[in-house]
Design an enzyme around this catalytic site. Structure first.
Site, PDB file in Angstrom:
ATOM      1  N   GLY A 163      -3.802   3.230 -12.229  1.00  9.95           N
ATOM      2  CA  GLY A 163      -4.645   3.539 -11.091  1.00  9.95           C
ATOM      3  C   GLY A 163      -4.063   4.471 -10.056  1.00  9.95           C
ATOM      4  O   GLY A 163      -4.728   4.765  -9.052  1.00  9.95           O
ATOM      5  N   LYS A 219     -14.115  -3.533   2.720  1.00  9.66           N
ATOM      6  CA  LYS A 219     -14.919  -2.335   2.490  1.00  9.66           C
ATOM      7  C   LYS A 219     -16.385  -2.508   2.893  1.00  9.66           C
ATOM      8  O   LYS A 219     -17.013  -1.555   3.366  1.00  9.66           O
ATOM      9  CB  LYS A 219     -14.802  -1.896   1.029  1.00  9.66           C
ATOM     10  CG  LYS A 219     -13.388  -1.432   0.666  1.00  9.66           C
ATOM     11  CD  LYS A 219     -13.270  -0.999  -0.779  1.00  9.66           C
ATOM     12  CE  LYS A 219     -11.857  -0.546  -1.094  1.00  9.66           C
ATOM     13  NZ  LYS A 219     -11.694  -0.086  -2.489  1.00  9.66           N
ATOM     14  N   THR A 242      -9.034  -0.921   2.679  1.00 11.70           N
ATOM     15  CA  THR A 242      -8.888  -1.489   1.344  1.00 11.70           C
ATOM     16  C   THR A 242      -9.396  -2.926   1.346  1.00 11.70           C
ATOM     17  O   THR A 242     -10.006  -3.392   2.331  1.00 11.70           O
ATOM     18  CB  THR A 242      -7.417  -1.382   0.876  1.00 11.70           C
ATOM     19  OG1 THR A 242      -7.326  -1.788  -0.489  1.00 11.70           O
ATOM     20  CG2 THR A 242      -6.485  -2.216   1.731  1.00 11.70           C
ATOM     21  N   SER A 277       0.816  -1.220   0.000  1.00  9.09           N
ATOM     22  CA  SER A 277       0.000   0.000   0.000  1.00  9.09           C
ATOM     23  C   SER A 277       0.847   1.267   0.000  1.00  9.09           C
ATOM     24  O   SER A 277       1.797   1.402   0.764  1.00  9.09           O
ATOM     25  CB  SER A 277      -0.921   0.017   1.226  1.00  9.09           C
ATOM     26  OG  SER A 277      -1.621   1.243   1.297  1.00  9.09           O
ATOM     27  N   GLY A 330     -14.913  -7.254 -13.439  1.00 12.14           N
ATOM     28  CA  GLY A 330     -15.168  -7.494 -12.027  1.00 12.14           C
ATOM     29  C   GLY A 330     -16.520  -6.942 -11.618  1.00 12.14           C
ATOM     30  O   GLY A 330     -17.149  -6.171 -12.353  1.00 12.14           O
ATOM     31  N   TYR A 371      -2.066   0.013  -9.434  1.00 11.06           N
ATOM     32  CA  TYR A 371      -1.008   1.005  -9.612  1.00 11.06           C
ATOM     33  C   TYR A 371       0.380   0.439  -9.362  1.00 11.06           C
ATOM     34  O   TYR A 371       1.379   1.037  -9.763  1.00 11.06           O
ATOM     35  CB  TYR A 371      -1.242   2.213  -8.695  1.00 11.06           C
ATOM     36  CG  TYR A 371      -1.275   1.865  -7.216  1.00 11.06           C
ATOM     37  CD1 TYR A 371      -0.115   1.793  -6.458  1.00 11.06           C
ATOM     38  CD2 TYR A 371      -2.486   1.615  -6.580  1.00 11.06           C
ATOM     39  CE1 TYR A 371      -0.143   1.463  -5.108  1.00 11.06           C
ATOM     40  CE2 TYR A 371      -2.535   1.296  -5.236  1.00 11.06           C
ATOM     41  CZ  TYR A 371      -1.362   1.221  -4.501  1.00 11.06           C
ATOM     42  OH  TYR A 371      -1.405   0.898  -3.169  1.00 11.06           O
ATOM     43  N   SER A 388      -0.667   4.176   0.583  1.00 13.54           N
ATOM     44  CA  SER A 388      -1.411   5.151   1.377  1.00 13.54           C
ATOM     45  C   SER A 388      -0.534   5.874   2.398  1.00 13.54           C
ATOM     46  O   SER A 388      -0.680   7.092   2.580  1.00 13.54           O
ATOM     47  CB  SER A 388      -2.587   4.463   2.081  1.00 13.54           C
ATOM     48  OG  SER A 388      -3.582   4.102   1.146  1.00 13.54           O
TER      49      SER A 388
END
Length: 272
Positions: free
Chosen positions: A235, A66, A62, A15, A125, A214, A17
């Site tokens: 992404g 969710k 994530t 991640s 998806g 990404y 983030s």
């Protein structure tokens, strides 16, 4: 007083983030804020959040948590309620609030990629991110959507598409991807390596192809598109814009978009 936030999910080691949120804290002068990364397996979010100290003000959520984030919240933002999933939890006086900033993140990323008014789209998806994509696409005028899936389309995705006034169809990976009409956008919402082959798939001029992944760029799916002469948007811009919204929700401050983007780009270049 220290304020803590972080990102949870599984897997989580990849991640970016923390890069984004820490860059924001530094630019905003929030020296007493921290942002961590925690591995939390499916089914474990409520226990994890229940054990957080009062220092914790926000959690970025994530996969695969969710839907759990939405369920544990006492208040919910409109987009989270509509999508049926949340990627952001913020602590309030009454408890945790759930929001979905993925919708805004994807909408802005698609606009940056050049997407304008669109009539039809293909979504690879049908999970929580696919539902966020549906809501984002509705803001571009999409009224037809085809889900490309390995097995069956999840009922929640079909229900949301119909609620948004979209005509829904589906195709299985095994059926091939050659006959799609003229979609204005193709969005993959599945992990790298879980996408269908693109052999024989012809797209109209101006179609925007977007991969929410990404890391490890280009993904095998993006590489296949490139071999067909099609550009695939990465992404990372969705990741940036959803994090910008999260920073604003958690801190109450305007996020430094450009600086966060620069930090993300540098981290992605340095990643193996």
């Amino acid at each position: 007083m220290t304020r803590r936030a972080g990102v949870v999910g599984s897997p989580i080691t990849h991640s970016m983030s923390p890069v984004l949120h820490r860059a924001a804290y530094a630019a905003l002068g929030l020296a007493d804020w921290t942002f961590d990364r925690d591995q939390v397996e499916a089914g474990g979010l409520s226990t994890h959040v229940g054990g957080l100290s009062d220092e914790w003000v926000g959690v970025s959520v994530t996969m695969p948590l969710k839907e759990e984030a939405l369920a544990l919240a006492v208040t919910r933002g409109d987009e989270a309620e509509l999508v049926g999933a949340a990627n952001t939890l913020t602590r309030g006086e009454q408890g945790w609030r759930a929001d979905n900033t993925d919708v805004q993140g994807l909408e802005l990323a698609l606009r940056e990629a050049g997407l304008g008014e669109v009539g039809s789209a293909v979504i690879v998806g049908s999970g929580a991110t696919a539902r966020s994509a549906l809501l984002a696409l509705s803001r571009f005028g999409a009224h037809e959507v085809t889900f490309l899936v390995r097995d069956q389309v999840r009922p929640a995705a079909v229900a949301l598409a119909e609620r948004l006034g979209m005509t829904v169809s589906s195709r299985n990976y095994a059926h091939g991807s050659g006959a799609w009409g003229s979609p204005g956008a193709v969005i993959s919402t599945v992990p790298s390596g879980a996408t269908p082959p693109v052999d024989g798939w012809r797209l109209p001029k101006g179609c925007v192809v977007f991969d929410v992944v990404y890391a490890g760029w280009p993904t095998p799916w993006a590489a296949q598109w490139r071999s067909e002469g099609v550009t695939v948007a990465r992404g990372d811009r969705m990741l940036l814009h959803q994090a910008v919204a999260q920073v604003q929700l958690m801190t109450g401050r305007n996020a430094p978009v450009a600086l966060m983007g620069e930090a993300l780009s540098a981290a992605l270049r340095a990643a193996p």
